[in-house]
Write an enzyme that holds these catalytic residues in place. Structure first.
Site, PDB file in Angstrom:
ATOM      1  N   GLY A  72      43.183   6.250  77.898  1.00  0.00           N
ATOM      2  CA  GLY A  72      43.525   6.272  76.476  1.00  0.00           C
ATOM      3  C   GLY A  72      44.179   7.580  76.056  1.00  0.00           C
ATOM      4  N   ASN A 152      36.119   5.036  66.580  1.00  0.00           N
ATOM      5  CA  ASN A 152      35.146   5.151  67.666  1.00  0.00           C
ATOM      6  C   ASN A 152      33.771   5.616  67.180  1.00  0.00           C
ATOM      7  OD1 ASN A 152      37.166   7.328  67.376  1.00  0.00           O
ATOM      8  ND2 ASN A 152      35.717   8.491  68.617  1.00  0.00           N
ATOM      9  N   GLN A 180      39.120   1.313  71.254  1.00  0.00           N
ATOM     10  CA  GLN A 180      37.791   0.742  70.970  1.00  0.00           C
ATOM     11  C   GLN A 180      37.857  -0.757  70.653  1.00  0.00           C
ATOM     12  OE1 GLN A 180      34.814   2.081  71.274  1.00  0.00           O
ATOM     13  NE2 GLN A 180      35.475   4.173  71.719  1.00  0.00           N
ATOM     14  N   SER A 200      42.232   1.479  77.136  1.00  0.00           N
ATOM     15  CA  SER A 200      41.560   2.194  78.219  1.00  0.00           C
ATOM     16  C   SER A 200      40.511   1.295  78.875  1.00  0.00           C
ATOM     17  CB  SER A 200      40.896   3.445  77.626  1.00  0.00           C
ATOM     18  OG  SER A 200      40.193   4.132  78.622  1.00  0.00           O
ATOM     19  N   ALA A 201      40.568   1.205  80.214  1.00  0.00           N
ATOM     20  CA  ALA A 201      39.748   0.220  80.934  1.00  0.00           C
ATOM     21  C   ALA A 201      38.241   0.448  80.820  1.00  0.00           C
ATOM     22  CB  ALA A 201      40.142   0.203  82.411  1.00  0.00           C
ATOM     23  N   HIS A 202      37.828   1.725  80.745  1.00  0.00           N
ATOM     24  CA  HIS A 202      36.375   1.971  80.837  1.00  0.00           C
ATOM     25  C   HIS A 202      35.619   1.603  79.565  1.00  0.00           C
ATOM     26  CE1 HIS A 202      35.802   6.014  78.769  1.00  0.00           C
ATOM     27  NE2 HIS A 202      37.116   5.993  78.872  1.00  0.00           N
ATOM     28  N   THR A 238      52.285   7.833  92.080  1.00  0.00           N
ATOM     29  CA  THR A 238      51.809   6.658  92.812  1.00  0.00           C
ATOM     30  C   THR A 238      50.727   5.958  91.991  1.00  0.00           C
ATOM     31  OG1 THR A 238      52.270   7.769  94.878  1.00  0.00           O
ATOM     32  CG2 THR A 238      50.766   5.889  94.994  1.00  0.00           C
ATOM     33  N   CYS A 327      27.434  18.653  69.960  1.00  0.00           N
ATOM     34  CA  CYS A 327      27.557  18.757  71.416  1.00  0.00           C
ATOM     35  C   CYS A 327      28.746  18.057  72.054  1.00  0.00           C
ATOM     36  CB  CYS A 327      26.296  18.250  72.087  1.00  0.00           C
ATOM     37  SG  CYS A 327      25.001  19.466  71.969  1.00  0.00           S
TER      38      CYS A 327
HETATM   39  N1  PLP Z   1      40.934   6.831  71.589  1.00  0.00           N
HETATM   40  C1  PLP Z   1      39.732   6.392  71.192  1.00  0.00           C
HETATM   41  C2  PLP Z   1      39.605   5.696  69.879  1.00  0.00           C
HETATM   42  C3  PLP Z   1      38.611   6.584  72.009  1.00  0.00           C
HETATM   43  O1  PLP Z   1      37.418   6.149  71.603  1.00  0.00           O
HETATM   44  C4  PLP Z   1      38.772   7.251  73.254  1.00  0.00           C
HETATM   45  C5  PLP Z   1      37.603   7.510  74.114  1.00  0.00           C
HETATM   46  O2  PLP Z   1      36.487   7.593  73.665  1.00  0.00           O
HETATM   47  C6  PLP Z   1      40.062   7.668  73.634  1.00  0.00           C
HETATM   48  C7  PLP Z   1      41.113   7.442  72.774  1.00  0.00           C
HETATM   49  C8  PLP Z   1      40.303   8.354  74.932  1.00  0.00           C
HETATM   50  O3  PLP Z   1      40.270   7.426  75.985  1.00  0.00           O
HETATM   51  P1  PLP Z   1      40.052   7.882  77.502  1.00  0.00           P
HETATM   52  O4  PLP Z   1      38.610   8.229  77.633  1.00  0.00           O
HETATM   53  O5  PLP Z   1      40.428   6.700  78.313  1.00  0.00           O
HETATM   54  O6  PLP Z   1      40.967   9.038  77.743  1.00  0.00           O
END
Ligand code: PLP
Length: 398
Positions: A72, A152, A180, A200-202, A238, A327
């Site tokens: 992301g 988020n 999100q 973003s995949a995770h 790559t 934090c």
């Molecule tokens: N944008 C939003 C709204 C997010 O919540 C996050 C990650 O928490 C990101 C961007 C960043 O994504 P990544 O962790 O894949 O770099």
């Protein structure tokens, strides 16, 4: 206490077993470089293109409009810097919001330092952008609007279709950080007039360190990562084949059961919100109380309680959650999102975000509701701030 309840799915999710299974052969069996032309590598190119189709299908795009990235953050950087550097002549104007993720905010600030003009739109008390504010922010030289799909921290959903329409009418590029939202709620880049979208995949049970940027056909943005000719010359390096395969599979799986799963999480979310409001005095729900928030997002402020202390107490009770304060950013600043929706410092320091996921059960929610009120009241008993808030007549004056 061996119980472990994971309520931080907005931070990251675990890679689904089916996803991992799909990825594994690309590490050590089918490990060829997808750019090589011999037959051993051809399967890898096919796997990349299959993943591209899976991503495109999920957001109603064309496969050629999808470029894979490292996540992301890179997608957000690419969208903003790529659009800025593609403008010729005078440095123009960008519109974004005060509650974006730092991947957008810090990129916009970087561009501001370089001489671009940036408007950071305010939001209302629920975290929503007012379309009238957007309309009056447009300037002659506005070339880009970037508004996140869903926040988020507090889960607020933005009026994306309306923003898309306003931008399209003015021929201004519209980017949305949908990190999100993708895999959780329906997205249609065509119907919503979205020109660029980050994912973003995770965040949906894919692996970490891989994502994508959707760029509508015809959108002109400069390359961000320079080097070889991968991704049709748009993004060098790559390709992360196992990661990209995992991204595609995870998105396909999320899409498959999305309606049912988001409804299930919505019910659990509302049970948690109701339970907290009933059991804990002066609990403040951050973000919309109506349907306008992500189905998995719960965010509260508890005056008289420090966010980090609360996270550690919950951790001891086996619950993983997060706070908007301090934090996470490595500083003691309260969350910019909570300040933007009008919270004072005391409320923004005592915030708790719980984000549900596919593994969250009714039992988990009940356990949180049994555990949290006791923790809050113990912490408040020790807090001079709470004493002052509850019984201002007892305020000690020196
Ligand atoms: N944008 C939003 C709204 C997010 O919540 C996050 C990650 O928490 C990101 C961007 C960043 O994504 P990544 O962790 O894949 O770099």
């Amino acid at each position: 206490m061996n119980r472990r309840i994971y309520l931080d799915n907005a931070a990251t999710t675990g890679t689904a077993p089916e996803v991992l299974k799909e990825m594994l052969p690309y590490f050590n069996e089918s490990f060829g470089n997808p750019s090589s032309i011999y037959s051993f590598s051809r399967g890898n190119r096919t796997a990349l293109e299959r993943a591209r189709e899976q991503v495109a299908t999920a957001i109603n795009a064309e496969p050629a409009e999808i470029c894979f990235t490292s996540g992301g953050t890179e997608s957000d950087n690419w969208a903003l810097k790529g659009a800025a550097f593609a403008t010729s002549g005078a440095k123009g104007h960008i519109i974004t919001t005060m509650i974006e993720h730092h991947a957008i905010l810090h990129t916009a600030e970087f561009l501001e330092d370089m001489g671009y003009a940036v408007t950071f739109l305010p939001v209302d008390e629920d975290g929503r952008v007012d379309l009238k504010d957007l309309e009056s922010a447009f300037r002659e030289d506005t070339f880009l609007v970037s508004v996140m799909f869903a926040n988020n921290e507090i889960g607020t959903l933005q009026p994306i279709s309306e923003i898309g329409r306003l931008c399209r009418e003015r021929k201004v590029l519209f980017h949305t950080d949908a990190v999100q939202a993708v895999g959780h709620i329906p997205i249609d880049v065509k119907a919503m007039n979205i020109d660029m979208l980050s994912l973003s995949a995770h965040k949906f049970h894919g692996p970490k360190g891989v994502g994508a940027l959707f760029m509508r056909r015809g959108v002109k943005i400069r390359n961000f990562i320079h080097g070889g000719g991968q991704e049709k010359g748009r993004r060098a390096g790559t390709e992360n084949v196992p990661g990209i395969v995992g991204l595609g599979k995870a998105l396909e799986l999320s899409l498959h059961g999305m309606e049912r799963e988001s409804e299930r999480q919505r019910v659990l979310r509302d049970r948690l919100i109701r339970g907290i409001l009933e059991a804990i005095p002066h609990a403040r729900l951050n973000g919309p109380g109506d349907g306008g928030r992500l189905p998995n997002n719960v965010n509260f402020s508890f005056i008289g309680v420090e966010g980090e202390t609360l996270i550690l107490d919950l951790d001891e009770a086996g619950i993983s959650a997060s706070t908007g304060s301090a934090c996470s950013s490595g500083s003691l600043d309260p969350s910019h999102v909570l300040l933007a929706i009008g919270l004072d410092h005391a409320h923004s320091h005592g915030s708790l975000r719980m984000t549900l996921g596919t593994c969250t059960t009714e039992d988990d929610i009940d356990y949180v509701l049994e555990t949290l009120p006791g923790i809050i009241s113990r912490r408040r008993e020790m807090s001079p701030l709470w004493e002052e808030y509850e019984r201002p007549e007892k305020k000690v004056r020196i």
